[in-house]
Design a protein around this motif. Sequence first.
Motif, PDB file in Angstrom:
ATOM      1  N   ASP A  56       0.816  -1.224   0.000  1.00 14.08           N
ATOM      2  CA  ASP A  56       0.000   0.000   0.000  1.00 14.08           C
ATOM      3  C   ASP A  56       0.848   1.273   0.000  1.00 14.08           C
ATOM      4  OD1 ASP A  56       0.895   0.389   2.598  1.00 14.08           O
ATOM      5  OD2 ASP A  56      -1.070   0.267   3.537  1.00 14.08           O
ATOM      6  N   GLY A  57       2.190   1.105  -0.054  1.00 16.81           N
ATOM      7  CA  GLY A  57       3.069   2.267  -0.180  1.00 16.81           C
ATOM      8  C   GLY A  57       3.136   3.149   1.052  1.00 16.81           C
ATOM      9  N   SER A  58       3.005   2.546   2.229  1.00 16.84           N
ATOM     10  CA  SER A  58       3.026   3.353   3.452  1.00 16.84           C
ATOM     11  C   SER A  58       4.238   3.032   4.310  1.00 16.84           C
ATOM     12  CB  SER A  58       1.751   3.122   4.269  1.00 16.84           C
ATOM     13  OG  SER A  58       1.719   1.803   4.786  1.00 16.84           O
ATOM     14  N   VAL A  59       4.670   4.038   5.061  1.00 20.05           N
ATOM     15  CA  VAL A  59       5.767   3.892   6.015  1.00 20.05           C
ATOM     16  C   VAL A  59       5.288   4.425   7.355  1.00 20.05           C
ATOM     17  CG1 VAL A  59       8.124   4.595   6.595  1.00 20.05           C
ATOM     18  CG2 VAL A  59       7.516   4.155   4.205  1.00 20.05           C
ATOM     19  N   THR A  60       5.550   3.672   8.404  1.00 17.69           N
ATOM     20  CA  THR A  60       5.116   4.066   9.745  1.00 17.69           C
ATOM     21  C   THR A  60       6.287   4.609  10.545  1.00 17.69           C
ATOM     22  OG1 THR A  60       3.364   2.384   9.764  1.00 17.69           O
ATOM     23  CG2 THR A  60       4.060   3.258  11.891  1.00 17.69           C
ATOM     24  N   ILE A  61       6.053   5.738  11.218  1.00 13.39           N
ATOM     25  CA  ILE A  61       7.027   6.302  12.149  1.00 13.39           C
ATOM     26  C   ILE A  61       6.336   6.492  13.490  1.00 13.39           C
ATOM     27  CG2 ILE A  61       8.492   7.445  10.438  1.00 13.39           C
ATOM     28  CD1 ILE A  61       6.937  10.038  10.948  1.00 13.39           C
ATOM     29  N   VAL A  62       7.127   6.494  14.543  1.00 18.53           N
ATOM     30  CA  VAL A  62       6.603   6.760  15.885  1.00 18.53           C
ATOM     31  C   VAL A  62       7.339   7.975  16.428  1.00 18.53           C
ATOM     32  CG1 VAL A  62       6.438   5.909  18.251  1.00 18.53           C
ATOM     33  CG2 VAL A  62       5.891   4.394  16.335  1.00 18.53           C
ATOM     34  N   VAL A  63       6.576   8.966  16.849  1.00 17.05           N
ATOM     35  CA  VAL A  63       7.138  10.265  17.226  1.00 17.05           C
ATOM     36  C   VAL A  63       6.776  10.592  18.669  1.00 17.05           C
ATOM     37  CG1 VAL A  63       7.334  12.693  16.590  1.00 17.05           C
ATOM     38  CG2 VAL A  63       6.746  11.004  14.835  1.00 17.05           C
TER      39      VAL A  63
END
Length: 287
Positions: A56-63
Motif C-alpha cells: 500500500d506504499g506506506s511507512v510508519t514512524i513513531v514520534v
Amino acid sequence: MFKILEKRLLADNIYLLRIEAPRVAQSALPGQFVIVRVDERGERVPLTIADFDKSDGSVTIVVQAIGASTRKMCEMAEGESLADFVGPLGNPSAFIKMSDEELQQCHFLFVAGGVGTAPVYPQVKWLHEHGAKVDVIIGAKTSSMLIYTAEMARVATNLYIATDDGSEGFKGMVTGKIDELISAEGKHYDECVAIGPMIMMKFVCLTTAKYQLHTTVSLNALMVDGTGMCGACRVSVGGKTLFTCVDGPEFDGHQVNFDEAMRRQSMYRTAEQQADEKHKKCKCYGE
C-alpha cells in the motif's frame, strides 16, 4: 507532499503516524531511517522506520513530542501532509545479509526501551518472516508507557515485559531480566540487539559483556542532519570516530564510547527546550 494516512496515540506524548510514501516503502529495510520536515521552515528530524508496507506504499514512524518540531508533527491530523519524507537512509541491519538457513539456526534477543520499541518491531517482524527465533524484552518505567506490545507478541518467539515499578511483567530494569533469562533460566542467545535510551543501551552492553554476547545498538538519537554534513552525530567506536547517520545507525555496542555519546546528546538540550517553549507560546497566542 506526504499524506498522513493514520494517526494514533500510543502513550502519553507518543504518536504513531502512517505516511503515504510509496518510493520509500518500496526500498525500506529493517534498521533504516527517514528525514522528516513538517513544513518549509521546519527542521530536519531523523526518525527510525517503525514499519513499512510495500503493497500500500506506506511507512510508519513513531514520534515522541519532546521538542518544537516533534510537537508540531504530533499536532498534525490525518489527511494533512508533511513537506518532506526522505529515505530510506542509513545502513540496514546486518542480519539481512544472512541466509534463511543461517537465520533459522540463530536465537536473537532484542531489548527495547521506551520509543525504541518502535524500530525494534520491523526487525523482529523481518526475522520472524525468515524463520529466526527472537525473544524480546520491552522495558518501560510503568505499564502506561508501554507501546507495541500487541504487535510484538505476534512476531516474537517469546515476549517479556519489564517495568521499573512492577506494574506489569518483571519488576526492575531490562538488565535484570537479561540476567534472569541467561543465568537463572539458562537461555542461550547468539546475538543481542538493544534500542532505546542511551543509558539503557550502555547498561545492556555492560550486562551482555559478562556473557560474551555480541550486542548491536542503534544510535539514531544522536542524529541531527542525517547526511553526515553537520558532524553532530560523531561517535567513537573501537577508538575510531564514525558518523551515526552514514556509518550506522547500528554499531557494535561493546565498542561504543557511551559516555562520550551521552555528552554529545546533551549538547543541544537547552536549545531544544527553548525552541519548544517558543512553539508553545506561539500556539497559545495563535501565531
